[in-house]
Design a protein around this motif. Structure first.
Motif, short mmCIF file in Angstrom:
data_model
loop_
_atom_site.label_atom_id
_atom_site.label_comp_id
_atom_site.label_asym_id
_atom_site.label_seq_id
_atom_site.Cartn_x
_atom_site.Cartn_y
_atom_site.Cartn_z
N ALA A 24 0.83 -1.21 0.00
CA ALA A 24 0.00 0.00 0.00
C ALA A 24 0.87 1.26 0.00
CB ALA A 24 -0.93 0.00 1.21
N LEU A 25 1.92 1.26 0.81
CA LEU A 25 2.82 2.42 0.84
C LEU A 25 3.52 2.63 -0.50
CD1 LEU A 25 4.43 2.13 4.38
CD2 LEU A 25 2.83 3.86 3.55
N LEU A 26 3.94 1.54 -1.13
CA LEU A 26 4.58 1.64 -2.44
C LEU A 26 3.60 2.20 -3.47
CD1 LEU A 26 6.99 1.11 -4.30
CD2 LEU A 26 6.09 -1.19 -4.65
N GLY A 27 2.37 1.72 -3.45
CA GLY A 27 1.36 2.23 -4.37
C GLY A 27 1.06 3.70 -4.17
N LEU A 28 0.95 4.11 -2.91
CA LEU A 28 0.71 5.53 -2.63
C LEU A 28 1.89 6.39 -3.05
CD1 LEU A 28 -1.02 5.31 0.86
CD2 LEU A 28 -2.03 6.07 -1.29
N PHE A 29 3.10 5.88 -2.86
CA PHE A 29 4.28 6.62 -3.28
C PHE A 29 4.30 6.78 -4.80
CE2 PHE A 29 8.62 6.46 -4.97
CZ PHE A 29 9.10 7.67 -4.47
N ILE A 30 4.01 5.70 -5.51
CA ILE A 30 4.03 5.77 -6.98
C ILE A 30 2.95 6.72 -7.49
CG2 ILE A 30 3.56 4.43 -9.09
CD1 ILE A 30 4.99 2.07 -7.70
N VAL A 31 1.74 6.61 -6.96
CA VAL A 31 0.66 7.49 -7.40
C VAL A 31 0.97 8.94 -7.05
CG1 VAL A 31 -1.76 8.09 -6.99
CG2 VAL A 31 -1.12 5.73 -7.38
N GLY A 32 1.47 9.17 -5.85
CA GLY A 32 1.79 10.53 -5.44
C GLY A 32 2.95 11.11 -6.23
N PHE A 33 3.98 10.31 -6.46
CA PHE A 33 5.15 10.80 -7.20
C PHE A 33 4.80 11.11 -8.64
CE2 PHE A 33 8.88 9.83 -9.89
CZ PHE A 33 9.71 10.85 -9.47
N VAL A 34 4.11 10.19 -9.29
CA VAL A 34 3.77 10.39 -10.70
C VAL A 34 2.67 11.44 -10.84
CG1 VAL A 34 2.78 9.26 -12.73
CG2 VAL A 34 4.51 8.08 -11.38
N GLY A 35 1.70 11.41 -9.96
CA GLY A 35 0.58 12.33 -10.06
C GLY A 35 0.95 13.78 -9.83
N HIS A 43 5.63 12.50 -16.01
CA HIS A 43 4.21 12.70 -16.27
C HIS A 43 3.80 12.12 -17.62
CE1 HIS A 43 0.27 14.54 -16.27
NE2 HIS A 43 0.51 14.92 -17.51
N ASN A 44 4.58 12.37 -18.64
CA ASN A 44 4.25 11.86 -19.97
C ASN A 44 4.30 10.34 -20.03
OD1 ASN A 44 3.76 14.39 -20.96
ND2 ASN A 44 5.81 14.66 -21.80
N ALA A 45 5.24 9.73 -19.34
CA ALA A 45 5.32 8.26 -19.32
C ALA A 45 4.08 7.68 -18.65
CB ALA A 45 6.58 7.81 -18.59
N ALA A 46 3.66 8.27 -17.55
CA ALA A 46 2.45 7.79 -16.87
C ALA A 46 1.22 8.03 -17.74
CB ALA A 46 2.30 8.49 -15.53
N HIS A 47 1.18 9.18 -18.40
CA HIS A 47 0.05 9.51 -19.25
C HIS A 47 -0.07 8.52 -20.40
CE1 HIS A 47 -2.20 12.08 -22.17
NE2 HIS A 47 -2.87 12.33 -21.08
N ASP A 48 1.04 8.21 -21.05
CA ASP A 48 1.03 7.25 -22.16
C ASP A 48 0.66 5.85 -21.68
OD1 ASP A 48 1.73 9.33 -23.78
OD2 ASP A 48 3.86 8.79 -23.87
#
Length: 58
Positions: A24-35, A43-48
């Motif tokens: 859960a912490l890893l997921g929140l970190f990834i979403v927060g970092f990319v978002g 941002h573009n990598a996540a968007h694509d």
């Protein structure tokens, strides 16, 4: 040999708490970092990636 099934059940559920919490912490970190990343490349990598998975993003 007799074992207590209640203590076994508690031990198994307690052993799952740490991996689930870390996931859960890893997921929140990834979403927060990319978002909230100000780096355009991230941002573009996540968007694509969202578009390639047919996930709506805007």
């Amino acid at each position: 040999m007799v074992t207590n099934s209640a203590s076994t059940a508690i031990g198994l559920s307690a052993s799952k708490i740490i991996p689930l919490g870390m996931t859960a912490l890893l997921g929140l970190f990834i979403v927060g970092f990319v978002g909230f990343s100000h780096m355009e490349v991230v941002h573009n990598a996540a968007h694509d990636t969202r578009h390639s998975l047919a996930f709506p993003c805007h």
